[in-house]
Write an enzyme that holds these catalytic residues in place. Structure first.
Site, PDB file in Angstrom:
ATOM      1  N   GLY A  21       0.805  -1.208   0.000  1.00  0.00           N
ATOM      2  CA  GLY A  21       0.000   0.000   0.000  1.00  0.00           C
ATOM      3  C   GLY A  21       0.841   1.261   0.000  1.00  0.00           C
ATOM      4  N   ARG A  25       7.238   1.821   1.043  1.00  0.00           N
ATOM      5  CA  ARG A  25       7.565   0.396   1.185  1.00  0.00           C
ATOM      6  C   ARG A  25       7.921  -0.209  -0.171  1.00  0.00           C
ATOM      7  NH1 ARG A  25       3.984  -2.705   5.810  1.00  0.00           N
ATOM      8  NH2 ARG A  25       5.211  -1.923   7.557  1.00  0.00           N
ATOM      9  N   ARG A  44       1.996  11.539  -8.427  1.00  0.00           N
ATOM     10  CA  ARG A  44       1.365  11.630  -7.105  1.00  0.00           C
ATOM     11  C   ARG A  44       2.185  10.907  -6.031  1.00  0.00           C
ATOM     12  NH1 ARG A  44      -4.698  12.595  -7.352  1.00  0.00           N
ATOM     13  NH2 ARG A  44      -5.075  13.274  -9.496  1.00  0.00           N
ATOM     14  N   ARG A  88      -0.541  -8.409  -3.963  1.00  0.00           N
ATOM     15  CA  ARG A  88      -0.574  -7.426  -2.881  1.00  0.00           C
ATOM     16  C   ARG A  88       0.224  -7.972  -1.713  1.00  0.00           C
ATOM     17  NH1 ARG A  88      -2.221  -4.245   1.105  1.00  0.00           N
ATOM     18  NH2 ARG A  88      -3.593  -5.037   2.749  1.00  0.00           N
ATOM     19  N   SER A  91      -0.529  -5.522   5.209  1.00  0.00           N
ATOM     20  CA  SER A  91      -0.837  -5.914   6.585  1.00  0.00           C
ATOM     21  C   SER A  91      -2.321  -6.210   6.724  1.00  0.00           C
ATOM     22  CB  SER A  91      -0.422  -4.811   7.561  1.00  0.00           C
ATOM     23  OG  SER A  91      -1.111  -3.615   7.271  1.00  0.00           O
ATOM     24  N   ASP A 205      -1.925  -6.652  13.770  1.00  0.00           N
ATOM     25  CA  ASP A 205      -2.633  -6.468  15.039  1.00  0.00           C
ATOM     26  C   ASP A 205      -3.763  -7.487  15.128  1.00  0.00           C
ATOM     27  OD1 ASP A 205      -5.244  -4.393  14.244  1.00  0.00           O
ATOM     28  OD2 ASP A 205      -3.562  -4.567  12.863  1.00  0.00           O
ATOM     29  N   ARG A 218       7.126  -5.165  13.027  1.00  0.00           N
ATOM     30  CA  ARG A 218       6.492  -4.955  11.736  1.00  0.00           C
ATOM     31  C   ARG A 218       7.507  -5.050  10.597  1.00  0.00           C
ATOM     32  NH1 ARG A 218       1.456  -1.936  11.078  1.00  0.00           N
ATOM     33  NH2 ARG A 218       0.376  -1.741  13.067  1.00  0.00           N
TER      34      ARG A 218
END
Length: 237
Positions: A21, A25, A44, A88, A91, A205, A218
Site C-alpha cells: 500500500g 515500502r 502523485r 498485494r 498488513s 494487530d 512490523r
C-alpha cells in the site's frame, strides 16, 4: 505510453508486480531485494520500480489505501502495461484466536462490504478468489521453507474505523481470518481483465485480543512476507 496515473513507458513494468500500500515500502522492497533497479513511476508520489530478483524481472509499486486506489493502479497496469499478475503484500488485522500477530495470511478469497464487484457482476454476488496457480506456488514455497501460513477468507473493508460494534464478532463466527482493505478489489479487477492476482499479508494487530506488533516487529515480519512472495514468484513452474 502514459495513463492519468502512471507515466511509465510501455515496457517499463515486468509481467509480475508486487504492490504494497505504501509507496515508500515499494521503494524499500526495490532497494533491498532487487538489482539493476530503475524507478518507472512517481506520479502523485506513487512510486514504482523495476529490477531483477534471482535473475527474474520483477516490478514493485505502491497501491495507496483502499479498494478505489488499488483498483485504479491495478486496472492500468493490467490493461495498459502488459502486467500479467499482481501480488498485494500488506498488513491485516486478525479475527481468529489461532491467527497470531506476526503470522502470514494468504487470501484464498476476499469478502467485502464494497459494491465494486457487484457493479462488475451485474448486481450479483461475486466470489472474489485468488488465482489458484499463484496461491499454490506461494503455499508450496512456504511449506518448503518451513514458513507457517494461514490460507483462507479475508474481509476487505471500505472503512478503517468501523462504526458497527458487532462487526468483528460476525466475521469471526463466519471463519474470516483477517481484515484488510484491498484484496477483493484486486481480485475483481484481475477477473474482469483475465489476469492473475494474490494477496499475501502480515498480521500486524489482533482485533479480538488487542495485541499489536511493535514498529521493529512490523519491519522484520514484513521482510518475511516479501521474501516468501518473491521466492514464490520466481519458482519454476
Amino acid at each position: 505510453m502514459a495513463t492519468p496515473h502512471i507515466t511509465a513507458l510501455a515496457d517499463d513494468f515486468a509481467e509480475t508486480v508486487l504492490m504494497p500500500g505504501d509507496p515508500l515500502r515499494a521503494k524499500m522492497i526495490a532497494d533491498t531485494y532487487l538489482t539493476d533497479v530503475r524507478q518507472v513511476n512517481a506520479v502523485r508520489n506513487m512510486l514504482g520500480f523495476t529490477g531483477f530478483y534471482q535473475g527474474r524481472r520483477i516490478s514493485v509499486m505502491g497501491s495507496g489505501m483502499g479498494i478505489p486506489s488499488l483498483s485504479i493502479y491495478a486496472h492500468e497496469l493490467f490493461s495498459q502495461y502488459g502486467v500479467q499478475r499482481i501480488v498485494r503484500v500488506g498488513s491485516c488485522g486478525s479475527l481468529q484466536d489461532g491467527v497470531k500477530v506476526g503470522d502470514l495470511v494468504i487470501a484464498q478469497g476476499a469478502s467485502t462490504d464494497s459494491v465494486v464487484n457487484r457493479k462488475r457482476f451485474g448486481g450479483f454476488d461475486f466470489a472474489a478468489l485468488a488465482d489458484y496457480r499463484l496461491l499454490e506456488r506461494t503455499v508450496r514455497r512456504a511449506d518448503e521453507s518451513g514458513q507457517p501460513v494461514h490460507v483462507g477468507n479475508v474481509f476487505s473493508a471500505d472503512l478503517f474505523y468501523e462504526p458497527d460494534p458487532a462487526w468483528a464478532q460476525r466475521m469471526t463466527r463466519m471463519g474470516v481470518l483477517a481484515v484488510e482493505m484491498e484484496a477483493a478489489g484486486l481480485y475483481g479487477v484481475a477477473a474482469e481483465l483475465g489476469r492473475q492476482a494474490l494477496a499475501v499479508l502480515t498480521v500486524s494487530d489482533h482485533l479480538i485480543s488487542g495485541e499489536k506488533l511493535t514498529a521493529e516487529q512490523r519491519q522484520d515480519d514484513f521482510h518475511d512476507m516479501v521474501r516468501l512472495t518473491l521466492d514464490a514468484m520466481t519458482l519454476d513452474h
